[in-house]
Design a protein around this motif. Structure first.
Motif, PDB file in Angstrom:
ATOM      1  N   ASN A  93      -5.343  -4.270  -6.405  1.00 36.67           N
ATOM      2  CA  ASN A  93      -3.742  -4.524  -7.022  1.00 36.67           C
ATOM      3  C   ASN A  93      -4.265  -4.791  -8.108  1.00 36.67           C
ATOM      4  O   ASN A  93      -3.802  -5.136  -9.471  1.00 36.67           O
ATOM      5  CB  ASN A  93      -3.445  -5.520  -5.845  1.00 36.67           C
TER       6      ASN A  93
ATOM      7  N   ASP B  87      -3.536  -2.516   6.610  1.00 38.39           N
ATOM      8  CA  ASP B  87      -2.115  -2.018   5.364  1.00 38.39           C
ATOM      9  C   ASP B  87      -2.666  -0.342   5.384  1.00 38.39           C
ATOM     10  O   ASP B  87      -1.599  -0.179   5.307  1.00 38.39           O
ATOM     11  CB  ASP B  87      -2.232  -2.771   4.669  1.00 38.39           C
TER      12      ASP B  87
ATOM     13  N   LYS C 137       0.671  -0.767   0.149  1.00 31.46           N
ATOM     14  CA  LYS C 137       0.000  -0.178  -0.492  1.00 31.46           C
ATOM     15  C   LYS C 137       0.819   1.228  -0.036  1.00 31.46           C
ATOM     16  O   LYS C 137       0.496   2.582  -0.478  1.00 31.46           O
ATOM     17  CB  LYS C 137      -0.822   0.182   1.024  1.00 31.46           C
TER      18      LYS C 137
ATOM     19  N   GLY D 110      -7.548  -8.398  -2.088  1.00 29.19           N
ATOM     20  CA  GLY D 110      -8.884  -8.873  -1.795  1.00 29.19           C
ATOM     21  C   GLY D 110      -9.776  -7.508  -1.875  1.00 29.19           C
ATOM     22  O   GLY D 110     -10.743  -8.304  -2.665  1.00 29.19           O
ATOM     23  N   ASN D 111      -9.654  -6.122  -1.657  1.00 24.59           N
ATOM     24  CA  ASN D 111     -10.514  -5.933  -2.987  1.00 24.59           C
ATOM     25  C   ASN D 111     -10.629  -5.256  -4.156  1.00 24.59           C
ATOM     26  O   ASN D 111     -10.774  -4.451  -4.334  1.00 24.59           O
ATOM     27  CB  ASN D 111     -10.384  -3.801  -2.005  1.00 24.59           C
TER      28      ASN D 111
HETATM   29  C1  LIG Z   1      -4.400  -4.961   0.775  1.00 22.25           C
HETATM   30  C2  LIG Z   1      -3.593  -5.525   0.490  1.00 22.25           C
HETATM   31  C3  LIG Z   1      -3.292  -7.022   0.312  1.00 22.25           C
HETATM   32  C4  LIG Z   1      -5.148  -6.877  -0.862  1.00 22.25           C
HETATM   33  O1  LIG Z   1      -5.102  -6.044  -2.267  1.00 22.25           O
HETATM   34  P1  LIG Z   1      -6.040  -5.092  -3.025  1.00 22.25           P
HETATM   35  O2  LIG Z   1      -6.173  -4.255  -4.015  1.00 22.25           O
HETATM   36  O3  LIG Z   1      -7.379  -4.731  -1.885  1.00 22.25           O
HETATM   37  O4  LIG Z   1      -6.785  -6.765  -3.961  1.00 22.25           O
HETATM   38  C5  LIG Z   1      -3.272  -8.202  -0.172  1.00 22.25           C
HETATM   39  N1  LIG Z   1      -2.558  -8.317   0.534  1.00 22.25           N
HETATM   40  C6  LIG Z   1      -1.875  -7.360   1.019  1.00 22.25           C
HETATM   41  C7  LIG Z   1      -0.470  -7.477   2.593  1.00 22.25           C
HETATM   42  C8  LIG Z   1      -2.487  -5.931   1.616  1.00 22.25           C
HETATM   43  O5  LIG Z   1      -2.393  -5.276   2.840  1.00 22.25           O
END
Ligand SMILES: *Cc1c(COP(=O)(O)O)cnc(C)c1O
Length: 462
Positions: free
Chosen positions: A260, A143, A112, A256-257
């Motif tokens: 990325n 994060d 991030k 996750g979201n």
């Molecule tokens: C935020 C995060 C993800 C997920 O990333 P997204 O952009 O939300 O898909 C994966 N790994 C780590 C360590 C993160 O902090």
């Protein structure tokens, strides 16, 4: 270039107004009206560029000269001066078919930082240039909050409030957020999970009157500038692999979201010849289910060893769906209201075939995650954090013969020592992390109640 909303009801905006808007005023997400193309020849010219130079090339395609080149150059230089590696995101070769792109060399040891160090500088720049009041409000699974706070702590003209789920972030994440004692930082620790926190934030941003009155600005990956900042390392990683133009290069992304991996989708649409984009998740596997069956349906929340991916509602999924539906804002709006009313979205036939050609996806199981960490420590003496381990498990599942895969290391293992300890590996903490355990914490614990949170915010912003 202008930016428009996926739902089609926002007048086209410039780059800075898009950054300031965050969530689009019609509830959609902002996207470029047209994705700029990068030719194979240009790509080859970019091969020798430093990270910062590459950043400038890519951003210049999107900023419409709203930020003069020399200013942008200075913003980029300042943003990445805080990184512990001169390459910003160094590429580590593990074996013949696997590279790891280490995205964790910024101040808070997770990927991030790459986007949020820049975003902090950018908000500060906009505040100075336009006399804007910037009140950042965000939710975090750990994060994002830490990185956003580091990005703006102590900066004049900016206040930041971050909601995190009480007791559901790792110890190091909690300390990174709450040991900051600058007066422009407020940590709200909310009884509930990440999706609860995100829901409150979404409601507040959707209340245009409240958003306007309190000058609310977003740092979540709903903000297009974060997506764009992340495309830079897709290009960088690809260009760092020797002979990449002749190889099949896959990229595996702990997700996750969907922020990325959406940056990767954007990079690919711009012309970066990525072979497979691999979505790696944990047991919160909504994205895996979507890619395999066409059904996008939030399931039951599970706590895993990779808490930054413990997410059921992937905000950026809407951006992808918009492109999948042929940039048809009306159709997209229909799907999104169906998600609201029926709790799921389904695609089939040609659309599902398109999804499956865009992505592979794996939801790594908890045990698989730990086994992967153990295996790579033993075989390669390389310690993975649990998010990266999910990415590696997905690489193992999908990388074909003769293909090369770059897996993104989204966090440093020291951030998630709880998981590392379970397999009896003892790690040394980097000094900046070890120091956190000695520092006092500053946070306000609140119930998961919108009215209570609004009162805290009013007191902080006024
Ligand atoms: C935020 C995060 C993800 C997920 O990333 P997204 O952009 O939300 O898909 C994966 N790994 C780590 C360590 C993160 O902090």
């Amino acid at each position: 270039m202008k930016y428009i909303s996926t739902r089609g009801h926002v007048e086209p905006k410039g780059f800075i107004d898009t950054v300031l808007m965050g969530l689009a005023d019609d509830g959609g997400l902002m996207v470029p009206e047209q994705i700029p193309a990068v030719s194979a020849a240009t790509l080859e010219e970019w091969r020798s560029l430093s990270y910062q130079e590459l950043f400038l090339k890519i951003f210049s395609l999107y900023t419409n000269d709203e930020i003069p080149y020399e200013d942008l150059k200075e913003l980029v230089a300042t943003s990445y001066s805080t990184f512990r590696s001169p390459e910003v995101t160094p590429l580590h070769q593990v074996n013949d078919s696997l590279y790891v792109l280490e995205l964790f060399h910024g101040p808070t040891f997770a990927f991030k930082d790459v986007a949020l160090q820049f975003m902090g500088e950018l908000y500060s720049y906009i505040s100075r240039k336009r006399g804007e009041i910037i009140h950042i409000l965000g939710a975090t699974s750990g994060d994002t909050g830490a990185a956003a706070i580091q990005g703006v702590r102590g900066k004049e003209g900016i206040k930041i409030c971050i909601l995190h789920p009480h007791g559901k972030v790792s110890k190091v994440q909690e300390l990174q957020m709450t040991t900051v004692d600058d007066s422009n930082v407020l940590n709200l620790s909310v009884h509930g999970n990440f999706d609860d926190c995100q829901k409150v934030i979404k409601d507040l941003f959707a209340d245009l009157d409240f958003k306007g009155r309190y000058h609310l600005r977003a740092i979540n990956s709903i903000n297009f500038v974060r997506i764009l900042a992340q495309t830079v390392y897709y290009f960088y990683a690809y260009l760092q692999v020797e002979g990449s133009a002749e190889k099949k290069i896959n990229i595996s992304v702990p997700s996750g979201n969907f922020g990325n991996i959406f940056s990767g989708y954007l990079a690919k649409q711009m012309g970066l010849p990525i072979n497979k984009l691999i979505i790696a998740t944990n047991e919160n596997n909504i994205l895996e289910r979507f890619v395999n069956t066409g059904e996008y349906k939030p399931g039951n929340f599970k706590s895993t060893y990779s808490p930054s991916m413990d997410i059921q509602v992937a905000s950026n999924f809407e951006r992808y769906l918009y492109y999948l539906l042929g940039e048809d804002a009306e159709k997209l709006s229909g799907y999104m209201s169906k998600l609201q009313s029926e709790g799921k979205i389904t695609v089939d036939g040609e659309l599902l075939a398109q999804v499956q050609s865009d992505f592979d996806a794996l939801g790594a199981k908890n045990q698989q995650c730990l086994d992967t960490i153990g295996k790579y420590k033993q075989e390669y003496d390389y310690l993975l954090d649990p998010h990266t381990a999910c990415g590696i498990a997905a690489y193992e599942a999908f990388s074909g013969n003769g293909e090369t895969t770059i897996t993104f290391a989204t966090a440093h293992p020291a951030k998630f020592d709880e998981a590392i300890q379970l397999i009896a590996i003892k790690q040394e903490f980097p000094a900046p992390i070890a120091a956190l355990f000695e520092m006092p914490q500053h946070q306000t614990v609140v119930e998961h109640d919108k009215e209570v949170i609004i009162r805290e915010l009013q007191a902080f912003y006024e």
